[in-house]
Design a protein around this motif. Structure first.
Motif, PDB file in Angstrom:
ATOM      1  N   ILE A 315       0.838  -1.206   0.000  1.00 56.50           N
ATOM      2  CA  ILE A 315       0.000   0.000   0.000  1.00 56.50           C
ATOM      3  C   ILE A 315       0.868   1.249   0.000  1.00 56.50           C
ATOM      4  N   GLY A 316       1.960   1.225   0.792  1.00 55.68           N
ATOM      5  CA  GLY A 316       2.868   2.367   0.826  1.00 55.68           C
ATOM      6  C   GLY A 316       3.520   2.613  -0.519  1.00 55.68           C
ATOM      7  N   LEU A 317       3.939   1.546  -1.185  1.00 53.55           N
ATOM      8  CA  LEU A 317       4.591   1.693  -2.490  1.00 53.55           C
ATOM      9  C   LEU A 317       3.632   2.268  -3.525  1.00 53.55           C
ATOM     10  N   LEU A 318       2.357   1.900  -3.446  1.00 54.98           N
ATOM     11  CA  LEU A 318       1.383   2.387  -4.422  1.00 54.98           C
ATOM     12  C   LEU A 318       0.980   3.833  -4.172  1.00 54.98           C
ATOM     13  N   LEU A 319       0.820   4.220  -2.909  1.00 54.94           N
ATOM     14  CA  LEU A 319       0.228   5.517  -2.599  1.00 54.94           C
ATOM     15  C   LEU A 319       1.228   6.599  -2.198  1.00 54.94           C
ATOM     16  N   LEU A 320       2.327   6.203  -1.530  1.00 53.94           N
ATOM     17  CA  LEU A 320       3.282   7.215  -1.054  1.00 53.94           C
ATOM     18  C   LEU A 320       3.844   8.084  -2.179  1.00 53.94           C
ATOM     19  N   PRO A 321       4.284   7.499  -3.307  1.00 57.38           N
ATOM     20  CA  PRO A 321       4.804   8.347  -4.378  1.00 57.38           C
ATOM     21  C   PRO A 321       3.795   9.383  -4.873  1.00 57.38           C
ATOM     22  N   LEU A 322       2.523   9.002  -4.916  1.00 50.71           N
ATOM     23  CA  LEU A 322       1.503   9.952  -5.359  1.00 50.71           C
ATOM     24  C   LEU A 322       1.333  11.073  -4.336  1.00 50.71           C
ATOM     25  N   GLY A 323       1.374  10.718  -3.056  1.00 49.27           N
ATOM     26  CA  GLY A 323       1.279  11.740  -2.017  1.00 49.27           C
ATOM     27  C   GLY A 323       2.459  12.694  -2.053  1.00 49.27           C
ATOM     28  N   LEU A 324       3.650  12.162  -2.326  1.00 51.30           N
ATOM     29  CA  LEU A 324       4.838  13.021  -2.415  1.00 51.30           C
ATOM     30  C   LEU A 324       4.739  13.984  -3.594  1.00 51.30           C
ATOM     31  N   VAL A 325       4.153  13.525  -4.689  1.00 56.61           N
ATOM     32  CA  VAL A 325       3.968  14.409  -5.853  1.00 56.61           C
ATOM     33  C   VAL A 325       3.052  15.570  -5.489  1.00 56.61           C
ATOM     34  N   VAL A 326       1.982  15.275  -4.760  1.00 55.74           N
ATOM     35  CA  VAL A 326       1.047  16.338  -4.352  1.00 55.74           C
ATOM     36  C   VAL A 326       1.746  17.339  -3.433  1.00 55.74           C
ATOM     37  N   VAL A 327       2.508  16.852  -2.458  1.00 65.96           N
ATOM     38  CA  VAL A 327       3.239  17.747  -1.551  1.00 65.96           C
ATOM     39  C   VAL A 327       4.243  18.593  -2.323  1.00 65.96           C
ATOM     40  N   GLN A 328       4.949  17.966  -3.259  1.00 62.77           N
ATOM     41  CA  GLN A 328       5.969  18.677  -4.023  1.00 62.77           C
ATOM     42  C   GLN A 328       5.363  19.772  -4.895  1.00 62.77           C
ATOM     43  N   SER A 329       4.102  19.653  -5.236  1.00 58.17           N
ATOM     44  CA  SER A 329       3.466  20.679  -6.071  1.00 58.17           C
ATOM     45  C   SER A 329       3.312  22.001  -5.327  1.00 58.17           C
ATOM     46  N   PHE A 330       3.450  21.969  -4.001  1.00 60.75           N
ATOM     47  CA  PHE A 330       3.388  23.202  -3.197  1.00 60.75           C
ATOM     48  C   PHE A 330       4.760  23.603  -2.667  1.00 60.75           C
ATOM     49  N   ASN A 331       5.812  22.927  -3.135  1.00 62.98           N
ATOM     50  CA  ASN A 331       7.155  23.136  -2.589  1.00 62.98           C
ATOM     51  C   ASN A 331       7.888  24.223  -3.374  1.00 62.98           C
ATOM     52  N   ASP A 332       8.505  25.150  -2.662  1.00 65.03           N
ATOM     53  CA  ASP A 332       9.218  26.272  -3.292  1.00 65.03           C
ATOM     54  C   ASP A 332      10.665  25.859  -3.574  1.00 65.03           C
ATOM     55  N   VAL A 333      10.833  24.994  -4.586  1.00 61.17           N
ATOM     56  CA  VAL A 333      12.158  24.533  -4.998  1.00 61.17           C
ATOM     57  C   VAL A 333      12.297  24.763  -6.502  1.00 61.17           C
ATOM     58  N   PRO A 334      13.545  24.855  -6.997  1.00 57.49           N
ATOM     59  CA  PRO A 334      13.729  25.176  -8.417  1.00 57.49           C
ATOM     60  C   PRO A 334      13.482  24.000  -9.358  1.00 57.49           C
ATOM     61  N   LEU A 335      13.699  22.749  -8.882  1.00 57.71           N
ATOM     62  CA  LEU A 335      13.577  21.576  -9.749  1.00 57.71           C
ATOM     63  C   LEU A 335      12.574  20.589  -9.167  1.00 57.71           C
ATOM     64  N   ALA A 336      11.920  19.875 -10.046  1.00 55.44           N
ATOM     65  CA  ALA A 336      10.909  18.921  -9.607  1.00 55.44           C
ATOM     66  C   ALA A 336      11.520  17.768  -8.818  1.00 55.44           C
ATOM     67  N   THR A 337      12.768  17.448  -9.093  1.00 47.00           N
ATOM     68  CA  THR A 337      13.416  16.313  -8.433  1.00 47.00           C
ATOM     69  C   THR A 337      14.125  16.699  -7.134  1.00 47.00           C
ATOM     70  N   ALA A 338      14.035  17.980  -6.737  1.00 41.43           N
ATOM     71  CA  ALA A 338      14.676  18.438  -5.502  1.00 41.43           C
ATOM     72  C   ALA A 338      13.787  18.089  -4.315  1.00 41.43           C
ATOM     73  N   ALA A 339      14.184  17.071  -3.541  1.00 37.91           N
ATOM     74  CA  ALA A 339      13.387  16.626  -2.403  1.00 37.91           C
ATOM     75  C   ALA A 339      13.655  17.523  -1.196  1.00 37.91           C
ATOM     76  N   GLY A 340      12.799  17.403  -0.203  1.00 41.65           N
ATOM     77  CA  GLY A 340      12.915  18.227   0.997  1.00 41.65           C
ATOM     78  C   GLY A 340      12.054  19.466   0.872  1.00 41.65           C
ATOM     79  N   PHE A 341      11.157  19.666   1.815  1.00 42.13           N
ATOM     80  CA  PHE A 341      10.212  20.785   1.733  1.00 42.13           C
ATOM     81  C   PHE A 341      10.898  22.074   2.184  1.00 42.13           C
ATOM     82  N   LYS A 342      10.972  23.061   1.276  1.00 44.84           N
ATOM     83  CA  LYS A 342      11.660  24.329   1.556  1.00 44.84           C
ATOM     84  C   LYS A 342      10.715  25.453   1.923  1.00 44.84           C
ATOM     85  N   GLY A 343       9.507  25.414   1.410  1.00 47.28           N
ATOM     86  CA  GLY A 343       8.555  26.481   1.697  1.00 47.28           C
ATOM     87  C   GLY A 343       7.308  26.333   0.853  1.00 47.28           C
TER      88      GLY A 343
END
Length: 562
Positions: A315-343
């Motif tokens: 379940i984690g493998l199926l859903l976690l990546p999708l959740g991370l994509v949603v979180v990253q869509s609000f992340n103030d980083v220059p590249l899509a592959t830059a992990a870690g929430f900056k703002g």
């Protein structure tokens, strides 16, 4: 009885597949027999086996074939290990919750493969979720998880595991409760019951899942390109490079056929191997399984724990990546592959919804998906009636032909269609692309609509006819309204699959005809802004809403049932 009705109803979809599936595949065979590559040369030339001799005598090609087969086997094993507990969990879920739980499978399954691969990058990157979680308990960092075979295996398992789960679920949920009651009455614990009852009875589903996952894995290239970092190579990547970058359709065709032969050999091997353990399907008595007492105790002790652990991982493998994509869509980083929430920021949504950076590509994808769905429904509905109501000689062979696009490499079809479009310059690229998309979604639409036609009550149509209604009037006013939920389900599934298709589409797009998923994939191979995550989050939201609406008409757990 009018036996001509079945063949007539089956003719449209058969003709389409002959033109858009068999013809490109035939072109691939002819191209593979060319001695030299000729991008704009004729298809029919004096045949030569030089391309195949080159492949089978060159260590480079043989090593990539071996690497691809190894990846396919690894992904298949991981998918089976994680898929069994998930399929068993779904099959044992109470009826009122099962449809909702089924969304765990359908949401990832109907989500763009590029989106899911980006989510895996955020999961495995040096500052990703796994390293952040490890740091909380004083472990890590593990900086070498990306751009490895392991990363590609995880990404491909996330993409293809739903097909394994669906195949297993189809068998597990049809097991009679009386069999379980008999096992319990004989003293079998839940773990032993699964090992001695559920597992043997699920072998047909396991066989189907193994074949589908392996075939899809060995011909994929999107996830391998994004997660492999050019350190991992597959035949799909090599075919893409030869066909698009090197303009060597001859070698690309030969490589596609080599992998087709490998896939067919694998199908034969799995069918024979697992067939030995399914003698009961032929009416042959099976030998009882004798489990030593120490092993039974170990299974009772470790089985439930391992099952729950595998279920959580699945379940984690199926859903976690999708959740991370949603979180990253609000992340103030220059590249899509830059992990870690900056703002927190809404800039990426502003660019998508207001600035319209991807609007043109979005509308191309919508138009293509709508055209493919309408065409697919027109072809699949008569085929469904032919299968469900009008048996005819050769129906099984014809059904096998209709399902062939599921088992043969999509990249082979794409290479052949690319050459056909070069020959017939009068055919617009949009029509060629739509023709292939219809081929991709037809097996699913035919399956869904055949199930809907089987569920029709003939008494309603007989009552309409007895009241004087003509056959066309009965179809329009009685049959079609009853079929509406099935048509909606098939159309929605077809639309989502067509909209998110990348593997075949990437071969056939042009500068003016680039779909949204292909543009995201192309940019992801270089430098991708988080606008891709904003788009992906919106698409995930649309998929969830669409499944919610669909659930009002058709139970989600019955959507893929045979």
């Amino acid at each position: 009885m009018r036996r001509w009705i079945g063949p007539v109803l089956a003719t449209p979809v058969t003709a389409w597949l002959l033109m858009a599936f068999a013809a490109p595949l035939g072109v691939v065979v002819l191209l593979s027999l060319h001695e030299y590559p000729s991008p704009f040369g004729p298809v029919l030339v004096h045949p030569s086996l030089v391309q195949f001799r080159t492949i089978l005598s060159d260590g480079f090609y043989l090593s990539i074939i071996a690497e691809t087969v190894g990846l396919g086997l690894a992904v298949t094993v991981v998918s089976a290990i994680l898929g069994y507990p998930l399929a068993h969990w779904l099959a044992r879920m109470p009826g009122r919750w099962r449809a909702m739980a089924f969304a765990v499978i359908l949401i990832p399954l109907l989500t763009n493969v590029v989106v899911r691969s980006l989510g895996i990058i955020l999961l495995l990157s040096p500052k990703g979720l796994l390293n952040s979680a490890a740091a909380l308990v004083g472990l890590g960092p593990f900086n070498g998880m990306l751009f490895t075979h392991g990363a590609v295996i995880v990404a491909l398992a996330q993409v293809f595991m739903p097909f394994m789960v669906l195949a297993l679920y189809d068998n597990l949920q049809n097991t009679s409760p009386r069999i379980h009651e008999a096992a319990e009455s004989l003293g079998a614990s839940p773990a032993i019951r699964f090992l001695t009852v559920d597992f043997p009875l699920s072998l047909p589903g396991l066989r189907s899942g193994i074949i589908v996952v392996f075939l899809m894995t060995v011909t994929s290239y999107v996830s391998a390109t994004l997660l492999g970092g050019k350190k991992v190579w597959t035949i799909g990547m090599l075919v893409m490079q030869e066909a698009i970058q090197n303009l060597n359709a001859t070698m690309a065709s030969a490589l596609s056929l080599v992998m087709t032969v490998v896939g067919l050999a694998f199908i034969a091997l799995v069918t024979v191997a697992l067939g030995r353990f399914m003698a009961w399907r032929k009416g042959t008595p099976s030998s009882p399984m004798d489990i030593p007492v120490p092993l039974a105790r170990a299974v009772d002790l470790a089985g439930p724990l391992l099952s729950k652990l595998a279920l959580g991982c699945a379940i984690g493998l199926l859903l976690l990546p999708l959740g991370l994509v949603v979180v990253q869509s609000f992340n103030d980083v220059p590249l899509a592959t830059a992990a870690g929430f900056k703002g927190f920021t809404l800039e990426w949504y502003r660019r998508v919804l207001i600035a319209g950076d991807y609007t043109a590509n979005f509308w191309i994808s919508v138009k293509l998906a709508l055209a493919s769905v309408v065409t697919g429904l027109v072809l699949a509905l008569p085929a469904g009636f032919a299968l469900a109501r009008h048996p005819f000689r050769g129906r099984s062979l014809l059904l096998a032909f209709w399902m062939l696009p599921l088992s043969l490499p999509g990249i082979a079809i794409a290479v052949g269609m690319l050459k056909l479009l070069q020959i017939y310059l009068a055919v617009p690229p949009f029509l060629g692309l739509m023709a292939v998309h219809v081929v991709v979604i037809l097996p699913f639409m035919i399956t869904l609509l055949t199930t809907s036609v089987l569920a029709l009550d003939p008494a309603l149509e007989e009552a309409s006819a007895s009241l004087g209604a003509s056959a066309p009037r009965t179809f329009l006013h009685v049959t079609l309204p009853v079929l509406a939920p099935g048509l909606f389900a098939a159309g929605l599934v077809g639309f989502l699959m067509s909209f998110g298709e990348v593997t075949v589409t990437a071969f056939l797009t042009t500068a003016r005809l680039t779909t949204l998923p292909v543009r995201i994939y192309s940019e992801a191979t270089f430098a991708l802004e988080p606008t891709a995550h904003a788009i992906s989050a919106l698409l995930i939201g649309v998929t969830i809403i669409a499944l919610g609406v669909l659930g009002k008409f058709v139970r989600l757990d019955r959507l893929y049932s045979r």
